[in-house]
Design a protein around this motif. Structure first.
Motif, mmCIF file in Angstrom:
data_model
loop_
_atom_site.group_PDB
_atom_site.id
_atom_site.type_symbol
_atom_site.label_atom_id
_atom_site.label_comp_id
_atom_site.label_asym_id
_atom_site.label_seq_id
_atom_site.Cartn_x
_atom_site.Cartn_y
_atom_site.Cartn_z
ATOM 1 N N PHE A 1 30.701 57.180 126.351
ATOM 2 C CA PHE A 1 29.873 56.511 125.350
ATOM 3 C C PHE A 1 30.699 56.102 124.144
ATOM 4 O O PHE A 1 30.587 54.974 123.643
ATOM 5 C CB PHE A 1 28.736 57.446 124.937
ATOM 6 N N CYS A 2 31.551 57.016 123.663
ATOM 7 C CA CYS A 2 32.379 56.712 122.484
ATOM 8 C C CYS A 2 33.473 55.696 122.806
ATOM 9 O O CYS A 2 33.709 54.752 122.058
ATOM 10 C CB CYS A 2 33.016 57.989 121.942
ATOM 11 N N ALA A 3 34.155 55.895 123.939
ATOM 12 C CA ALA A 3 35.322 55.071 124.269
ATOM 13 C C ALA A 3 34.940 53.680 124.736
ATOM 14 O O ALA A 3 35.585 52.694 124.360
ATOM 15 C CB ALA A 3 36.164 55.763 125.339
ATOM 16 N N TYR A 4 33.891 53.574 125.547
ATOM 17 C CA TYR A 4 33.553 52.281 126.151
ATOM 18 C C TYR A 4 32.439 51.566 125.401
ATOM 19 O O TYR A 4 32.602 50.410 124.981
ATOM 20 C CB TYR A 4 33.154 52.475 127.606
ATOM 21 N N PHE A 5 31.325 52.234 125.197
ATOM 22 C CA PHE A 5 30.167 51.535 124.644
ATOM 23 C C PHE A 5 30.232 51.394 123.124
ATOM 24 O O PHE A 5 29.847 50.360 122.578
ATOM 25 C CB PHE A 5 28.885 52.250 125.071
ATOM 26 N N LEU A 6 30.708 52.430 122.427
ATOM 27 C CA LEU A 6 30.890 52.292 120.989
ATOM 28 C C LEU A 6 32.240 51.664 120.655
ATOM 29 O O LEU A 6 32.462 51.260 119.519
ATOM 30 C CB LEU A 6 30.766 53.653 120.300
ATOM 31 N N ASN A 7 33.126 51.604 121.646
ATOM 32 C CA ASN A 7 34.450 50.991 121.473
ATOM 33 C C ASN A 7 35.200 51.602 120.290
ATOM 34 O O ASN A 7 35.798 50.897 119.485
ATOM 35 C CB ASN A 7 34.309 49.476 121.291
ATOM 36 N N MET B 1 39.397 53.749 129.139
ATOM 37 C CA MET B 1 38.070 53.204 128.877
ATOM 38 C C MET B 1 38.108 52.222 127.705
ATOM 39 O O MET B 1 37.463 51.177 127.723
ATOM 40 C CB MET B 1 37.075 54.338 128.593
ATOM 41 N N ASN B 2 38.855 52.574 126.665
ATOM 42 C CA ASN B 2 39.079 51.642 125.545
ATOM 43 C C ASN B 2 39.665 50.328 126.030
ATOM 44 O O ASN B 2 39.220 49.233 125.649
ATOM 45 C CB ASN B 2 40.041 52.265 124.529
ATOM 46 N N TRP B 3 40.675 50.435 126.855
ATOM 47 C CA TRP B 3 41.423 49.252 127.312
ATOM 48 C C TRP B 3 40.560 48.340 128.168
ATOM 49 O O TRP B 3 40.544 47.122 127.966
ATOM 50 C CB TRP B 3 42.656 49.701 128.091
ATOM 51 N N ILE B 4 39.817 48.912 129.129
ATOM 52 C CA ILE B 4 39.005 48.051 129.999
ATOM 53 C C ILE B 4 37.834 47.442 129.233
ATOM 54 O O ILE B 4 37.344 46.362 129.582
ATOM 55 C CB ILE B 4 38.503 48.794 131.252
ATOM 56 N N ARG B 5 37.368 48.135 128.189
ATOM 57 C CA ARG B 5 36.310 47.566 127.348
ATOM 58 C C ARG B 5 36.795 46.266 126.723
ATOM 59 O O ARG B 5 36.091 45.252 126.735
ATOM 60 C CB ARG B 5 35.924 48.566 126.264
ATOM 61 N N VAL B 6 37.985 46.283 126.163
ATOM 62 C CA VAL B 6 38.541 45.099 125.497
ATOM 63 C C VAL B 6 38.866 44.007 126.514
ATOM 64 O O VAL B 6 38.562 42.827 126.297
ATOM 65 C CB VAL B 6 39.804 45.482 124.694
ATOM 66 N N LYS B 7 39.445 44.383 127.637
ATOM 67 C CA LYS B 7 39.956 43.396 128.584
ATOM 68 C C LYS B 7 38.875 42.792 129.482
ATOM 69 O O LYS B 7 38.925 41.601 129.806
ATOM 70 C CB LYS B 7 41.051 44.027 129.447
ATOM 71 N N ASP C 1 31.181 48.392 111.683
ATOM 72 C CA ASP C 1 32.075 48.945 112.704
ATOM 73 C C ASP C 1 32.652 50.296 112.277
ATOM 74 O O ASP C 1 32.783 51.215 113.095
ATOM 75 C CB ASP C 1 33.221 47.969 112.998
ATOM 76 N N VAL C 2 33.006 50.400 111.001
ATOM 77 C CA VAL C 2 33.554 51.663 110.488
ATOM 78 C C VAL C 2 32.477 52.740 110.505
ATOM 79 O O VAL C 2 32.721 53.882 110.922
ATOM 80 C CB VAL C 2 34.096 51.470 109.057
ATOM 81 N N LEU C 3 31.274 52.379 110.067
ATOM 82 C CA LEU C 3 30.154 53.325 110.087
ATOM 83 C C LEU C 3 29.860 53.788 111.509
ATOM 84 O O LEU C 3 29.648 54.976 111.769
ATOM 85 C CB LEU C 3 28.916 52.664 109.477
ATOM 86 N N ASN C 4 29.876 52.833 112.431
ATOM 87 C CA ASN C 4 29.620 53.133 113.830
ATOM 88 C C ASN C 4 30.660 54.102 114.393
ATOM 89 O O ASN C 4 30.327 55.057 115.106
ATOM 90 C CB ASN C 4 29.622 51.837 114.638
ATOM 91 N N ALA C 5 31.927 53.866 114.062
ATOM 92 C CA ALA C 5 33.006 54.709 114.587
ATOM 93 C C ALA C 5 32.897 56.144 114.071
ATOM 94 O O ALA C 5 32.931 57.106 114.846
ATOM 95 C CB ALA C 5 34.361 54.120 114.206
#
Length: 382
Positions: free
Chosen positions: A93-99, A140-146, A52-56
């Motif tokens: 892509f960063c905010a939603y798919f890569l979270n 986008m971050n928030w809706i990804r989680v929820k 996850d860290v590498l991905n971010a």
């Protein structure tokens, strides 16, 4: 004179929108290919970094390079808005798919750096756009989680993307004064890009999850949820080589469940499976409380190994004793039957005389054999 090779609408008869679709898909494909290679490289070299860290970090760096490189050729020009959809797709892509979650205090320097780079500090519309973009990322971050695991997740995703996309293109219209027809066209293109992105990334993610499951099956024992013999062999080769190169200690604990065949013959194989599972869970609990980096490997029917890089014989013996005592207190209940469990354990550390991993393994195995031949339920350290 030969006509020069050109990639233009007049020569290829390909609309800019179609070429944009293939460009975006190409950028995303390149990301997945390079990230997969980087992730595999880290795993093979046992680099201590979570996926996850590498991905971010890789995702943020990759997309920042993409966005800045796309904007560079059109800086200060009247068409500086032309690649905005690519930038928005990068944000999605960063905010939603890569979270990827970015702490709030990182946003101001990132936004300021981009506005200075883009020469837009003096435009109030650019400030409105920047604030809207940050809000877009956070939502986008928030809706990804929820909503990610819900059936209507794509509707929420599209609703947020369409709404914010319209607002941000409105900021651009106010700044660059292009026509309403251009505004509507670019907004529509963004909506189509968002749909394609959702479908494409979900396809790649599904394929990636399948590969992860297959990889886990290849390296894990499904009954005890420990690493299997294949994973042990790979780790042993790497750690043996590293220990030889760096002259750092490498130790091993090997143990058998005492009288395991008798458990199977007396209570049945389902009882034997329960014993294996609870012993493995108990040992993993000891390892987690001691050093979460240590892994338990099931290398045979009732045989398990633990590799301990940078542990000398004394520290390894302490862990072996903790495992021995924890399992000796264990009672496995199967139906109305209570099964008491004990272990025989062999412990040793790598020697300079060990020419191969098998030399090391055989010495630990001999210690385990000695413990079993001399009454079981004991630890042999040598």
């Amino acid at each position: 004179m030969k006509k020069g090779f050109t990639m233009t609408w007049s020569e290829w008869q390909v609309p800019p929108f179609i070429s944009s679709v293939f460009f975006i898909l190409g950028v995303l494909t390149l990301y997945w290919v390079t990230f997969t290679w980087l992730e595999t490289w880290c795993h093979r070299r046992h680099v201590a970094i979570a996926d996850d860290v590498l991905n971010a970090w890789y995702g943020v760096i990759y997309m920042l390079v993409f966005v800045f490189s796309m904007q560079t050729p059109i800086l200060g020009r009247a068409i500086a808005w032309e690649f905005m959809n690519f930038q928005l797709i990068a944000v999605i892509f960063c905010a939603y798919f890569l979270n990827i979650h970015i702490s709030g205090y990182f946003f101001p320097p990132i936004v300021l750096a981009y506005m200075v780079f883009n020469g837009s500090l003096r435009y109030w519309q650019s400030w409105g756009y920047a604030i809207t973009l940050v809000a877009f990322f956070l939502v986008m971050n928030w809706i990804r989680v929820k909503f990610h695991d819900q059936r209507h997740a794509w509707l929420v995703y599209m609703g947020v993307g369409v709404a914010f996309g319209g607002v941000m293109w409105l900021w651009m219209k106010l700044k660059f004064h292009f026509s309403w027809a251009t505004f509507q066209q670019e907004w529509l293109y963004l909506v189509i890009f968002e749909l394609l992105l959702y479908a494409y990334v979900n396809m790649l993610t599904h394929d990636g999850e399948l590969k992860v499951r297959l990889s886990r099956l290849a390296s894990h024992d499904t009954l005890t949820q420990t690493q299997n013999f294949s994973a042990y062999t790979s780790a042993m080769k790497f750690l043996f080589r590293e220990s030889s190169r760096t002259d750092q200690p490498l130790s091993m604990i090997m143990f058998d469940i005492d009288h395991f065949k008798q458990v199977n013959d007396t209570y049945g194989h389902s009882a034997g499976d329960a014993v294996l599972q609870q012993v493995a869970a108990t040992v993993k609990s000891v390892l987690t409380n001691t050093d979460s980096k240590l892994k338990l490997y099931r290398t045979g029917g009732e045989e398990f190994n633990i590799l301990l890089p940078n542990y000398d014989l004394s520290r390894t013996s302490q862990i072996a004793t903790a495992i021995f005592e924890a399992v000796n207190r264990l009672t496995v209940t199967v139906g109305t039957q209570e099964i008491r469990v004990s272990l025989s354990i062999g412990v040793s550390t790598m020697l300079t005389a060990d020419a191969s991993p098998m030399d090391f393994y055989n010495r630990v195995d001999q210690n385990l054999y000695y413990a079993k031949q001399h009454g079981r339920k004991q630890i042999t350290v040598a």
